[in-house]
Design a protein around this motif. Structure first.
Motif, PDB file in Angstrom:
ATOM      1  N   TYR A   5       0.854  -1.187   0.000  1.00 42.03           N
ATOM      2  CA  TYR A   5       0.000   0.000   0.000  1.00 42.03           C
ATOM      3  C   TYR A   5       0.887   1.232   0.000  1.00 42.03           C
ATOM      4  O   TYR A   5       2.012   1.203   0.515  1.00 42.03           O
ATOM      5  N   ASN A   6       0.367   2.332  -0.523  1.00 41.87           N
ATOM      6  CA  ASN A   6       1.118   3.589  -0.537  1.00 41.87           C
ATOM      7  C   ASN A   6       1.144   4.273   0.821  1.00 41.87           C
ATOM      8  O   ASN A   6       2.133   4.899   1.187  1.00 41.87           O
ATOM      9  N   THR A   7       0.043   4.173   1.555  1.00 40.10           N
ATOM     10  CA  THR A   7      -0.034   4.843   2.855  1.00 40.10           C
ATOM     11  C   THR A   7      -0.621   3.905   3.902  1.00 40.10           C
ATOM     12  O   THR A   7      -1.350   2.959   3.587  1.00 40.10           O
ATOM     13  N   LEU A   8      -0.318   4.223   5.155  1.00 32.15           N
ATOM     14  CA  LEU A   8      -0.855   3.457   6.276  1.00 32.15           C
ATOM     15  C   LEU A   8      -2.375   3.549   6.309  1.00 32.15           C
ATOM     16  O   LEU A   8      -3.060   2.542   6.490  1.00 32.15           O
ATOM     17  N   ILE A  12      -5.063   0.424   6.204  1.00 34.92           N
ATOM     18  CA  ILE A  12      -6.035   0.173   7.269  1.00 34.92           C
ATOM     19  C   ILE A  12      -7.448   0.147   6.709  1.00 34.92           C
ATOM     20  O   ILE A  12      -8.226  -0.768   7.011  1.00 34.92           O
ATOM     21  N   GLU A  13      -7.784   1.103   5.876  1.00 34.93           N
ATOM     22  CA  GLU A  13      -9.133   1.157   5.293  1.00 34.93           C
ATOM     23  C   GLU A  13      -9.438  -0.099   4.483  1.00 34.93           C
ATOM     24  O   GLU A  13     -10.501  -0.704   4.622  1.00 34.93           O
ATOM     25  N   ASP A  14      -8.511  -0.524   3.650  1.00 38.95           N
ATOM     26  CA  ASP A  14      -8.717  -1.699   2.803  1.00 38.95           C
ATOM     27  C   ASP A  14      -8.826  -2.975   3.638  1.00 38.95           C
ATOM     28  O   ASP A  14      -9.708  -3.801   3.413  1.00 38.95           O
ATOM     29  N   LEU A  15      -7.938  -3.133   4.608  1.00 42.21           N
ATOM     30  CA  LEU A  15      -7.932  -4.345   5.425  1.00 42.21           C
ATOM     31  C   LEU A  15      -9.157  -4.426   6.332  1.00 42.21           C
ATOM     32  O   LEU A  15      -9.682  -5.513   6.572  1.00 42.21           O
ATOM     33  N   GLN A  16      -9.654  -3.286   6.795  1.00 38.58           N
ATOM     34  CA  GLN A  16     -10.887  -3.301   7.581  1.00 38.58           C
ATOM     35  C   GLN A  16     -12.063  -3.773   6.737  1.00 38.58           C
ATOM     36  O   GLN A  16     -12.914  -4.510   7.221  1.00 38.58           O
ATOM     37  N   LYS A  17     -12.072  -3.387   5.466  1.00 39.68           N
ATOM     38  CA  LYS A  17     -13.121  -3.858   4.553  1.00 39.68           C
ATOM     39  C   LYS A  17     -13.041  -5.368   4.358  1.00 39.68           C
ATOM     40  O   LYS A  17     -14.041  -6.013   4.062  1.00 39.68           O
ATOM     41  N   GLU A  18     -11.843  -5.931   4.517  1.00 40.84           N
ATOM     42  CA  GLU A  18     -11.643  -7.374   4.376  1.00 40.84           C
ATOM     43  C   GLU A  18     -11.921  -8.133   5.668  1.00 40.84           C
ATOM     44  O   GLU A  18     -11.692  -9.334   5.742  1.00 40.84           O
ATOM     45  N   GLY A  19     -12.381  -7.410   6.703  1.00 41.38           N
ATOM     46  CA  GLY A  19     -12.779  -8.075   7.940  1.00 41.38           C
ATOM     47  C   GLY A  19     -11.788  -7.996   9.083  1.00 41.38           C
ATOM     48  O   GLY A  19     -12.032  -8.556  10.151  1.00 41.38           O
ATOM     49  N   VAL A  48      -0.559 -12.685  10.063  1.00 42.60           N
ATOM     50  CA  VAL A  48      -0.931 -13.083   8.712  1.00 42.60           C
ATOM     51  C   VAL A  48      -0.036 -12.394   7.681  1.00 42.60           C
ATOM     52  O   VAL A  48       0.412 -12.998   6.714  1.00 42.60           O
ATOM     53  N   LYS A  49       0.213 -11.115   7.931  1.00 49.48           N
ATOM     54  CA  LYS A  49       1.006 -10.310   7.003  1.00 49.48           C
ATOM     55  C   LYS A  49       1.433  -9.047   7.740  1.00 49.48           C
ATOM     56  O   LYS A  49       0.862  -8.696   8.759  1.00 49.48           O
ATOM     57  N   PHE A  50       2.440  -8.381   7.231  1.00 52.76           N
ATOM     58  CA  PHE A  50       2.820  -7.091   7.785  1.00 52.76           C
ATOM     59  C   PHE A  50       3.207  -6.153   6.656  1.00 52.76           C
ATOM     60  O   PHE A  50       3.592  -6.571   5.575  1.00 52.76           O
ATOM     61  N   TYR A  51       3.059  -4.882   6.912  1.00 55.37           N
ATOM     62  CA  TYR A  51       3.391  -3.834   5.947  1.00 55.37           C
ATOM     63  C   TYR A  51       4.258  -2.804   6.658  1.00 55.37           C
ATOM     64  O   TYR A  51       3.958  -2.399   7.777  1.00 55.37           O
ATOM     65  N   ARG A  52       5.295  -2.362   5.991  1.00 59.08           N
ATOM     66  CA  ARG A  52       6.229  -1.388   6.534  1.00 59.08           C
ATOM     67  C   ARG A  52       5.972  -0.043   5.860  1.00 59.08           C
ATOM     68  O   ARG A  52       5.852   0.023   4.648  1.00 59.08           O
TER      69      ARG A  52
END
Length: 99
Positions: A5-8, A12-19, A48-52
């Motif tokens: 993702y480009n921004t934090l 967060i918005e996308d992953l919240q949509k995924e549950g 499950v995954k991490f993003y820096r």
């Protein structure tokens, strides 16, 4: 779940949509949810995954977004600053290692 993702805030918005809706806080030997008033030990969670995300202005702006699933079924996110793990247990440090 995207690979990056480009921004934090976008992540967060996308992953919240995924549950992944639980907001986790880091505690000494695991994670905690203020909303659910519940705590999980390191052995009860799976990363499950991490993003820096690296800040443009200073190294202090660097964060990691962890995508977590608990053995009890809860799914959510943990936002943590780089190097902010000096107060957590060795088990939790091992769990959050980014290999």
């Amino acid at each position: 779940m995207k690979n990056g993702y480009n921004t934090l805030s976008e992540a967060i918005e996308d992953l919240q949509k995924e549950g992944f809706t639980v907001n986790f806080d880091l505690v000494e030997d695991g994670v905690h949810s203020k909303d659910l008033k519940k705590q999980w030990k390191a052995g009860e969670i799976e990363v499950v995954k991490f993003y820096r995300f690296e800040g443009m202005s200073s190294a202090g702006d660097n964060t990691i977004l962890y995508v977590l699933e608990c053995k009890t079924g809860e799914k959510g996110l943990l936002v943590n600053a780089y190097g902010a793990d000096e107060y957590i247990s060795p088990e939790m440090i091992e769990k959050l290692k980014m290999n």
